[in-house]
Design a protein around this motif. Structure first.
Motif, PDB file in Angstrom:
ATOM      1  N   ASP A   1      -2.002  10.712  -0.418  1.00  0.00           N
ATOM      2  CA  ASP A   1      -2.097   9.313  -0.012  1.00  0.00           C
ATOM      3  C   ASP A   1      -0.931   8.892   0.874  1.00  0.00           C
ATOM      4  O   ASP A   1      -1.072   8.021   1.741  1.00  0.00           O
ATOM      5  N   SER A   2       0.235   9.494   0.668  1.00  0.00           N
ATOM      6  CA  SER A   2       1.407   9.109   1.458  1.00  0.00           C
ATOM      7  C   SER A   2       1.454   9.797   2.819  1.00  0.00           C
ATOM      8  O   SER A   2       2.203   9.371   3.708  1.00  0.00           O
TER       9      SER A   2
ATOM     10  N   PRO B   1      -6.683  12.100   1.497  1.00  0.00           N
ATOM     11  CA  PRO B   1      -6.159  10.855   0.919  1.00  0.00           C
ATOM     12  C   PRO B   1      -7.279  10.065   0.229  1.00  0.00           C
ATOM     13  O   PRO B   1      -8.444  10.153   0.626  1.00  0.00           O
TER      14      PRO B   1
ATOM     15  N   CYS C   1       0.828  -1.207   0.000  1.00  0.00           N
ATOM     16  CA  CYS C   1       0.000   0.000   0.000  1.00  0.00           C
ATOM     17  C   CYS C   1       0.860   1.254   0.000  1.00  0.00           C
ATOM     18  O   CYS C   1       0.550   2.229  -0.691  1.00  0.00           O
TER      19      CYS C   1
ATOM     20  N   ALA D   1       0.988   4.335  -2.647  1.00  0.00           N
ATOM     21  CA  ALA D   1       0.694   5.698  -2.202  1.00  0.00           C
ATOM     22  C   ALA D   1       1.808   6.669  -2.557  1.00  0.00           C
ATOM     23  O   ALA D   1       1.560   7.773  -3.059  1.00  0.00           O
TER      24      ALA D   1
END
Length: 292
Positions: A234-235, A252, A221, A225
């Motif tokens: 997302d990160s 995110p 994941c 990301a």
């Protein structure tokens, strides 16, 4: 594990209110099955080489640091060496924490000596801690530009004896605060020392989050990301265990990876010794606003 976590009234109330509101980001299940996290099952143990010029306090447990946050309490610990070595050889070609050096801006010479000694120790290096790569590794920053290279790094950091590594990081988190090591700089809030300390504390939640994989693709994941140019937010959730809040306005992508990551964090968020205890609830609330 849950019985070992100290939950204060404010945190418990905040977590409960999110759950009662039907939010998907608070999960009362036990931690994810380690079989899903690429954890190595056959890790042996050997005797650790003593760390020169610095002392290590053995915690005797395989949990993250649970002593009070007051630096004065660590001064009374009797120093010993880390008890075991995960024994997993780490290639020099893989990213390493603090690979740009530890600098010279310290109150005492004992602090950089302590940092250098544990960074070069085989047991610590074998753990290749994701929590200390995120903020403090130039080579990992470069690896993040390629999903192949970041996946190779995650393969290595996830193929360790996690219980031994949790214990190693707990020992180091206790000892970094000792007056004979980095106690003065810790009390002075030296940024690099605080980052190292928080990275040591956050080892287990970030191991579990960093090693989680997508149910649809099987890829990590985090790798998805960090290489997702269309949604850089997302990160950001991977920095929450280091005490770094989700930036205001960050949204995110709401997918299974995000849900599972926040579920992992919920297990640790009630532990007030974890930096995550200050960032999880605000982040969960912000993410849920974005879902509505």
């Amino acid at each position: 594990m849950a019985s070992d976590i100290t939950i204060d009234a404010a945190m418990g109330s905040a977590l409960a209110s999110l759950e009662q509101a039907g939010r998907i980001l608070v999960d009362t299940r036990p931690p994810p099955n380690v079989a899903e996290l690429h954890k190595r099952q056959d890790g042996g143990t050997t005797t650790l080489e003593p760390i020169p010029s610095a002392t290590i306090q053995s915690s005797g447990t395989a949990t993250t640091e649970s002593a009070t946050n007051s630096p004065s309490t660590s001064a009374g610990l009797s120093p010993t060496s880390i008890p075991t070595d995960p024994g997993f050889p780490i290639s020099d070609s893989l990213p390493a924490p603090f690979d740009s050096g530890v600098g010279t801006n310290y109150t005492t010479s004992s602090c950089p000596n302590f940092l250098k000694s544990f960074l070069s120790n085989p047991a610590f290096k074998s753990c290749l801690p994701f929590s200390l790569l995120l903020q403090n590794s130039q080579s990992f920053f470069q690896a993040e530009k390629s999903i192949v290279r970041v996946t190779q790094a995650l393969d290595a950091t996830c193929q360790v004896n996690v219980s031994e590594c949790v214990n190693t990081m707990s020992v180091l988190a206790r000892n970094i605060k000792l007056d004979g090591n980095c106690g003065d700089d810790f009390r002075a809030q030296n940024p690099l020392v605080i980052q190292a300390y928080q990275g040591l504390l956050a080892y287990e939640p970030l191991y579990r989050a960093g090693c989680a994989t997508s149910s649809s693709t099987g890829s990590y994941c985090f790798a998805n990301a960090i290489t997702n140019a269309s949604s850089t937010a997302d990160s950001y959730v991977y920095f929450l265990p280091l005490g770094i809040p989700l930036p205001g306005g960050a949204r995110p992508t709401c997918n299974t990876c995000l849900q599972n990551t926040m579920s992992i964090y919920s297990v640790f968020a009630g532990n007030t010794t974890q930096p995550l205890s200050t960032t999880y609830v605000p982040a969960a609330q912000q993410i849920n606003i974005g879902k509505d």
